[in-house]
Design a protein around this motif. Sequence first.
Motif, PDB file in Angstrom:
ATOM      1  N   GLY A   1     -10.960  -0.685  15.754  1.00 15.14           N
ATOM      2  CA  GLY A   1      -9.723  -0.145  16.288  1.00 15.14           C
ATOM      3  C   GLY A   1      -9.570   1.325  15.957  1.00 15.14           C
ATOM      4  N   PRO A   2      -8.528   1.959  16.501  1.00 16.36           N
ATOM      5  CA  PRO A   2      -8.302   3.377  16.220  1.00 16.36           C
ATOM      6  C   PRO A   2      -8.069   3.608  14.737  1.00 16.36           C
ATOM      7  CG  PRO A   2      -6.398   2.379  17.285  1.00 16.36           C
ATOM      8  CD  PRO A   2      -7.499   1.381  17.369  1.00 16.36           C
ATOM      9  N   VAL A   3      -8.526   4.768  14.244  1.00 13.45           N
ATOM     10  CA  VAL A   3      -8.473   5.066  12.822  1.00 13.45           C
ATOM     11  C   VAL A   3      -7.359   6.078  12.550  1.00 13.45           C
ATOM     12  CG1 VAL A   3      -9.733   6.022  10.871  1.00 13.45           C
ATOM     13  CG2 VAL A   3     -10.917   4.608  12.558  1.00 13.45           C
ATOM     14  N   ARG A   4      -6.461   5.755  11.640  1.00 18.67           N
ATOM     15  CA  ARG A   4      -5.484   6.712  11.157  1.00 18.67           C
ATOM     16  C   ARG A   4      -5.980   7.256   9.827  1.00 18.67           C
ATOM     17  NH1 ARG A   4       0.249   3.514  12.247  1.00 18.67           N
ATOM     18  NH2 ARG A   4       0.000   3.304  14.520  1.00 18.67           N
ATOM     19  N   HIS A   5      -5.414   8.406   9.437  1.00 13.12           N
ATOM     20  CA  HIS A   5      -5.888   8.995   8.191  1.00 13.12           C
ATOM     21  C   HIS A   5      -5.647   8.028   7.035  1.00 13.12           C
ATOM     22  CE1 HIS A   5      -5.594  11.529   4.491  1.00 13.12           C
ATOM     23  NE2 HIS A   5      -6.801  11.790   4.945  1.00 13.12           N
ATOM     24  N   ASP A   6      -6.698   7.841   6.275  1.00 14.14           N
ATOM     25  CA  ASP A   6      -6.650   6.938   5.131  1.00 14.14           C
ATOM     26  C   ASP A   6      -7.445   7.588   4.016  1.00 14.14           C
ATOM     27  OD1 ASP A   6      -6.453   4.872   3.372  1.00 14.14           O
ATOM     28  OD2 ASP A   6      -7.822   3.540   4.436  1.00 14.14           O
ATOM     29  N   PRO A   7      -6.817   7.965   2.911  1.00 18.67           N
ATOM     30  CA  PRO A   7      -7.579   8.579   1.820  1.00 18.67           C
ATOM     31  C   PRO A   7      -8.608   7.608   1.266  1.00 18.67           C
ATOM     32  CG  PRO A   7      -5.367   8.011   1.095  1.00 18.67           C
ATOM     33  CD  PRO A   7      -5.388   7.805   2.576  1.00 18.67           C
TER      34      PRO A   7
ATOM     35  N   LEU B   1     -19.789   8.710   0.931  1.00 19.04           N
ATOM     36  CA  LEU B   1     -19.984   9.657   2.034  1.00 19.04           C
ATOM     37  C   LEU B   1     -19.284   9.155   3.300  1.00 19.04           C
ATOM     38  CD1 LEU B   1     -21.278  12.233   3.093  1.00 19.04           C
ATOM     39  CD2 LEU B   1     -23.379  10.940   3.517  1.00 19.04           C
ATOM     40  N   LEU B   2     -19.349   7.854   3.555  1.00 27.62           N
ATOM     41  CA  LEU B   2     -18.663   7.294   4.718  1.00 27.62           C
ATOM     42  C   LEU B   2     -17.151   7.460   4.586  1.00 27.62           C
ATOM     43  CD1 LEU B   2     -19.386   5.884   7.348  1.00 27.62           C
ATOM     44  CD2 LEU B   2     -19.393   3.716   6.129  1.00 27.62           C
ATOM     45  N   GLU B   3     -16.644   7.269   3.390  1.00 26.56           N
ATOM     46  CA  GLU B   3     -15.222   7.478   3.152  1.00 26.56           C
ATOM     47  C   GLU B   3     -14.829   8.949   3.334  1.00 26.56           C
ATOM     48  OE1 GLU B   3     -12.511   4.988   1.848  1.00 26.56           O
ATOM     49  OE2 GLU B   3     -13.889   4.346   3.425  1.00 26.56           O
ATOM     50  N   LEU B   4     -15.686   9.850   2.900  1.00 20.72           N
ATOM     51  CA  LEU B   4     -15.417  11.275   3.101  1.00 20.72           C
ATOM     52  C   LEU B   4     -15.390  11.626   4.582  1.00 20.72           C
ATOM     53  CD1 LEU B   4     -17.607  12.735   0.230  1.00 20.72           C
ATOM     54  CD2 LEU B   4     -15.160  13.168   0.529  1.00 20.72           C
ATOM     55  N   ALA B   5     -16.320  11.047   5.351  1.00 26.72           N
ATOM     56  CA  ALA B   5     -16.348  11.303   6.791  1.00 26.72           C
ATOM     57  C   ALA B   5     -15.045  10.843   7.438  1.00 26.72           C
ATOM     58  CB  ALA B   5     -17.544  10.597   7.419  1.00 26.72           C
ATOM     59  N   GLU B   6     -14.569   9.669   7.034  1.00 31.92           N
ATOM     60  CA  GLU B   6     -13.314   9.162   7.596  1.00 31.92           C
ATOM     61  C   GLU B   6     -12.136  10.027   7.181  1.00 31.92           C
ATOM     62  OE1 GLU B   6     -10.374   5.318   7.122  1.00 31.92           O
ATOM     63  OE2 GLU B   6     -12.539   4.993   6.945  1.00 31.92           O
TER      64      GLU B   6
ATOM     65  N   ALA C   1     -15.904   5.208  -8.290  1.00 33.52           N
ATOM     66  CA  ALA C   1     -16.581   5.846  -7.156  1.00 33.52           C
ATOM     67  C   ALA C   1     -15.575   6.521  -6.236  1.00 33.52           C
ATOM     68  CB  ALA C   1     -17.404   4.815  -6.389  1.00 33.52           C
ATOM     69  N   ALA C   2     -14.419   5.884  -6.030  1.00 28.08           N
ATOM     70  CA  ALA C   2     -13.383   6.496  -5.208  1.00 28.08           C
ATOM     71  C   ALA C   2     -12.861   7.777  -5.857  1.00 28.08           C
ATOM     72  CB  ALA C   2     -12.241   5.506  -4.982  1.00 28.08           C
ATOM     73  N   ARG C   3     -12.748   7.793  -7.173  1.00 34.73           N
ATOM     74  CA  ARG C   3     -12.332   9.023  -7.872  1.00 34.73           C
ATOM     75  C   ARG C   3     -13.358  10.120  -7.689  1.00 34.73           C
ATOM     76  NH1 ARG C   3     -11.384   7.504 -13.899  1.00 34.73           N
ATOM     77  NH2 ARG C   3     -10.765   9.694 -14.079  1.00 34.73           N
ATOM     78  N   VAL C   4     -14.637   9.772  -7.755  1.00 33.00           N
ATOM     79  CA  VAL C   4     -15.683  10.772  -7.507  1.00 33.00           C
ATOM     80  C   VAL C   4     -15.558  11.314  -6.082  1.00 33.00           C
ATOM     81  CG1 VAL C   4     -18.167  11.156  -7.329  1.00 33.00           C
ATOM     82  CG2 VAL C   4     -17.256   9.775  -9.203  1.00 33.00           C
ATOM     83  N   GLY C   5     -15.316  10.419  -5.123  1.00 28.47           N
ATOM     84  CA  GLY C   5     -15.144  10.865  -3.746  1.00 28.47           C
ATOM     85  C   GLY C   5     -13.961  11.811  -3.590  1.00 28.47           C
ATOM     86  N   ARG C   6     -12.851  11.504  -4.256  1.00 25.56           N
ATOM     87  CA  ARG C   6     -11.685  12.391  -4.174  1.00 25.56           C
ATOM     88  C   ARG C   6     -11.977  13.738  -4.824  1.00 25.56           C
ATOM     89  NH1 ARG C   6      -8.955   7.361  -4.849  1.00 25.56           N
ATOM     90  NH2 ARG C   6      -8.765   7.590  -7.109  1.00 25.56           N
ATOM     91  N   LEU C   7     -12.763  13.741  -5.906  1.00 25.38           N
ATOM     92  CA  LEU C   7     -13.164  15.004  -6.520  1.00 25.38           C
ATOM     93  C   LEU C   7     -13.998  15.826  -5.545  1.00 25.38           C
ATOM     94  CD1 LEU C   7     -13.521  16.873  -9.060  1.00 25.38           C
ATOM     95  CD2 LEU C   7     -15.610  15.571  -9.516  1.00 25.38           C
ATOM     96  N   ILE C   8     -14.974  15.197  -4.904  1.00 28.58           N
ATOM     97  CA  ILE C   8     -15.836  15.919  -3.962  1.00 28.58           C
ATOM     98  C   ILE C   8     -15.006  16.492  -2.814  1.00 28.58           C
ATOM     99  CG2 ILE C   8     -17.733  15.668  -2.316  1.00 28.58           C
ATOM    100  CD1 ILE C   8     -18.853  13.481  -4.188  1.00 28.58           C
ATOM    101  N   GLU C   9     -14.058  15.696  -2.301  1.00 27.17           N
ATOM    102  CA  GLU C   9     -13.228  16.181  -1.202  1.00 27.17           C
ATOM    103  C   GLU C   9     -12.373  17.371  -1.643  1.00 27.17           C
ATOM    104  OE1 GLU C   9     -10.238  14.440   2.257  1.00 27.17           O
ATOM    105  OE2 GLU C   9     -10.678  13.215   0.491  1.00 27.17           O
ATOM    106  N   ALA C  10     -11.801  17.299  -2.843  1.00 29.69           N
ATOM    107  CA  ALA C  10     -10.963  18.400  -3.324  1.00 29.69           C
ATOM    108  C   ALA C  10     -11.788  19.659  -3.557  1.00 29.69           C
ATOM    109  CB  ALA C  10     -10.252  17.982  -4.611  1.00 29.69           C
ATOM    110  N   VAL C  11     -12.981  19.511  -4.144  1.00 30.85           N
ATOM    111  CA  VAL C  11     -13.851  20.671  -4.354  1.00 30.85           C
ATOM    112  C   VAL C  11     -14.268  21.258  -3.019  1.00 30.85           C
ATOM    113  CG1 VAL C  11     -16.121  21.390  -5.202  1.00 30.85           C
ATOM    114  CG2 VAL C  11     -14.654  19.919  -6.613  1.00 30.85           C
ATOM    115  N   PHE C  12     -14.619  20.396  -2.063  1.00 26.82           N
ATOM    116  CA  PHE C  12     -14.961  20.908  -0.726  1.00 26.82           C
ATOM    117  C   PHE C  12     -13.802  21.705  -0.139  1.00 26.82           C
ATOM    118  CE2 PHE C  12     -13.934  20.151   3.719  1.00 26.82           C
ATOM    119  CZ  PHE C  12     -14.896  20.980   4.309  1.00 26.82           C
ATOM    120  N   ARG C  13     -12.587  21.197  -0.226  1.00 20.78           N
ATOM    121  CA  ARG C  13     -11.432  21.891   0.342  1.00 20.78           C
ATOM    122  C   ARG C  13     -11.272  23.281  -0.256  1.00 20.78           C
ATOM    123  NH1 ARG C  13      -9.504  20.079   5.193  1.00 20.78           N
ATOM    124  NH2 ARG C  13      -8.930  17.865   5.141  1.00 20.78           N
TER     125      ARG C  13
END
Length: 499
Positions: free
Chosen positions: A35-41, A222-227, A360-372
């Motif tokens: 289904g359609p994807v809404r923003h989901d951290p 990485l899949l979570e970051l893409a979403e 792992a989700a915390r690591v993903g949030r760190l990567i996203e914040a550093v990327f931003r």
Amino acid sequence: MNGRAHRSRGLRSTTRAALALGLLLLVVACAAPLGPVRHDPITPDEVHEHVAYFASDELLGREAGTDGERLAAAYIIKRLEVLPRMQPGGEDGWLQAFTVPASLMPTGPAFSAVAERQPPEDETALSDAELADQAAEAGALEQAAGDEAAQGESVVAHNVLAVLPGSDPELAHEVIVLGAHYDHVGLGEHGNSLTMLDFDAAPLADRIHNGADDNASGSAVLLELAESLSTASRRPRRTLIFQWYSGEELGLLGSRHWVEHPSVDFERVVTMLNMDMVGRLTGSTLSVGGIGTNAAFEGPLRKHGQILGIELLLDPVGAAPSDNAPFHSAGVPVLFFFTGLHDDYHRPSDELSGLNARGAARVGRLIEAVFRDLDAIDSLPPFTAAPGAAYMFRPSAWLGLALMDTPAWVPGGALVSVVVDEGPAARGGLQQGDVILRVDGGRPLDAAAVEAAMSELDSARTPRHLQVWRNTSGRAVTEDDDWLDTHELIELSVRASVR
């Protein structure tokens, strides 16, 4: 990249490559649309869901070039297809194919057809006739792959590539790569397994190396970051390429192939962020390599590490034994996120039950914040070479190896689980699978004692003399074997480097 081994294959290899690609496209085409994807951290539940599929027995360890690898790729693609603004980035839609030399592949049942198993939620989308057709094609691929390996020919593996165009007209031409390898070691038949199983006698279920941490965890993050990044209201300024590599376990084949055959002008690539084994966060401690390759890295890492309560072990070196290494060698700043080695590394015991999904989700949030933070910089600093072999847990003397305790039936010593190419241990002659028994003629030591003895700064001034058990039997050894009949005690000398 390995074209020298395949120039004479001609139509036969091309036909097999087409068959492999056709199977993967069939799996994707038959998948029920999401289904359609809404923003989901990034969430622990979603990380767990992805890892549960990647690390399931149905994929038989995701060996490069096998049906299990192709099912994992189909799972990734199915989720990318519904993301807004996300575009295929490969030569064949989402895929970039490359060849794996037969010399690197096993000849056993890692090629078993598992493609009749669909990614979750897909079974209801296929009719009986479609399932029968797919199973028949999977069987044909199994036969082709088995014949190929047995006759000394190559197999085809795939990188999965997705592009999220940048939103800033002034910066969209610049590319930031986010990468993770999604392959693992299959049934452990090509020498990358550290288990001491009798592979001929062990049942299939005991031989599957599911690789939940290595690297289903990185692939899931990485899949979570893409979403998250594709559905966020604040769009990235620079263009992102999300890259899931195959063949990492056989020598960084997928990432090397993309660097040598990029899908965009390589001069556009300004940064690469790599996540490999991020599923075992322990004590909130995370290793990050490559901070010495760009002056902009350390500040955002320290800021967001503190915000998220993650203790960072920062290593300047950019050449870790993972997919960031080819980018660093090509002059691209890199970061490598890694929660550390453990006793399940490259063993069948690297299972979903050991996953720290919340970590792992915390690591993903760190990567996203550093990327931003990096994406907010109008002009990123230039690349700085940070040579040397990376190993994030050596503050003093560095050996270029990792150690584990041996099973109780082994007569003492520390198992050498990793040897870094061209590092001090490799130069001294140590090999993966060796068992270090004594240092400088002392008593038999366990892994912690060997590590303590070898990490002293004296090890960098004066070579340490090692007594080492080496398997000379040419096969995996079990507790039923006579250790002295299968191993030789050899003498080596290793001199550490100062870090």
